[in-house]
Design a protein around this motif. Structure first.
Motif, PDB file in Angstrom:
ATOM      1  N   ALA A  59       0.825  -1.212   0.000  1.00  0.00           N
ATOM      2  CA  ALA A  59       0.000   0.000   0.000  1.00  0.00           C
ATOM      3  C   ALA A  59       0.855   1.258   0.000  1.00  0.00           C
ATOM      4  O   ALA A  59       0.427   2.306  -0.460  1.00  0.00           O
ATOM      5  N   GLU A  60       2.073   1.147   0.519  1.00  0.00           N
ATOM      6  CA  GLU A  60       2.912   2.344   0.506  1.00  0.00           C
ATOM      7  C   GLU A  60       4.080   2.200  -0.445  1.00  0.00           C
ATOM      8  O   GLU A  60       5.121   2.815  -0.284  1.00  0.00           O
ATOM      9  N   GLY A  61       3.897   1.328  -1.439  1.00  0.00           N
ATOM     10  CA  GLY A  61       4.889   1.213  -2.491  1.00  0.00           C
ATOM     11  C   GLY A  61       6.039   0.259  -2.305  1.00  0.00           C
ATOM     12  O   GLY A  61       6.936   0.192  -3.141  1.00  0.00           O
ATOM     13  N   VAL A  62       6.015  -0.528  -1.221  1.00  0.00           N
ATOM     14  CA  VAL A  62       7.112  -1.462  -1.000  1.00  0.00           C
ATOM     15  C   VAL A  62       6.831  -2.761  -1.747  1.00  0.00           C
ATOM     16  O   VAL A  62       5.748  -3.320  -1.652  1.00  0.00           O
ATOM     17  N   GLU A  63       7.798  -3.235  -2.478  1.00  0.00           N
ATOM     18  CA  GLU A  63       7.639  -4.454  -3.281  1.00  0.00           C
ATOM     19  C   GLU A  63       7.812  -5.696  -2.406  1.00  0.00           C
ATOM     20  O   GLU A  63       8.785  -5.822  -1.672  1.00  0.00           O
ATOM     21  N   VAL A  64       6.846  -6.613  -2.486  1.00  0.00           N
ATOM     22  CA  VAL A  64       6.921  -7.840  -1.693  1.00  0.00           C
ATOM     23  C   VAL A  64       6.787  -9.038  -2.621  1.00  0.00           C
ATOM     24  O   VAL A  64       5.768  -9.237  -3.259  1.00  0.00           O
ATOM     25  N   VAL A  65       7.837  -9.831  -2.746  1.00  0.00           N
ATOM     26  CA  VAL A  65       7.831 -10.993  -3.620  1.00  0.00           C
ATOM     27  C   VAL A  65       7.985 -12.264  -2.799  1.00  0.00           C
ATOM     28  O   VAL A  65       8.995 -12.472  -2.139  1.00  0.00           O
TER      29      VAL A  65
END
Length: 113
Positions: free
Chosen positions: A82-88
């Motif tokens: 939601a705040e732009g952090v990429e989670v893979v």
DNA sequence: CACATGACAGGGG
DNA sequence: ACCCCTGCCATGT
């Protein structure tokens, strides 16, 4: 003793939006080097309603610490994205969003240095 | 009081 | 890159 918790909370609250930090880094910034576990234990007891960016705290590996698939796990991934952090795969590329281990220390705008 | 647990970390294989 | 072991330390049985 209680002052200790306050410093940990402060350290977490100081993580800039869109960035993440490890349990160990938080402990260190709170003046408690080597006590990453203490940080984790505290986060597990954050009283409902207390405003704190707990979701910006990850393992040193960049992994979300909660059990994959668990409610909290999904919640954390959701908030980070939601705040732009990429989670893979439950993991965040610290090379880009991590506050520690890089040259981003200048972004930690807290009272020390 | 001994022992297990845990939202951890670092080093070695 | 992953697994295992060891060091840590507050809590709970």
């Amino acid at each position: 003793m209680q002052d200790r918790n306050a410093r940990i909370y402060a350290a977490i609250a100081a993580i800039p939006p869109g960035r993440v930090a490890s349990y160990g880094a938080i402990a260190a910034r709170a003046g408690l080097p080597g006590r990453a576990r203490l940080v984790g234990r505290l986060l597990g007891e954050v009283p409902d309603g207390m405003e704190l960016p707990w979701f910006r705290v990850l393992r040193a590996s960049g992994h979300v610490a909660m059990p994959p698939g668990s409610r909290g796990f999904r919640e954390q991934c959701r908030r980070l994205r939601a705040e732009g952090v990429e989670v893979v795969n439950g993991r965040v590329p610290l090379s880009r969003f991590g506050l520690d281990g890089n040259l981003d220390h200048a972004l930690w705008g807290w009272p020390d240095a």
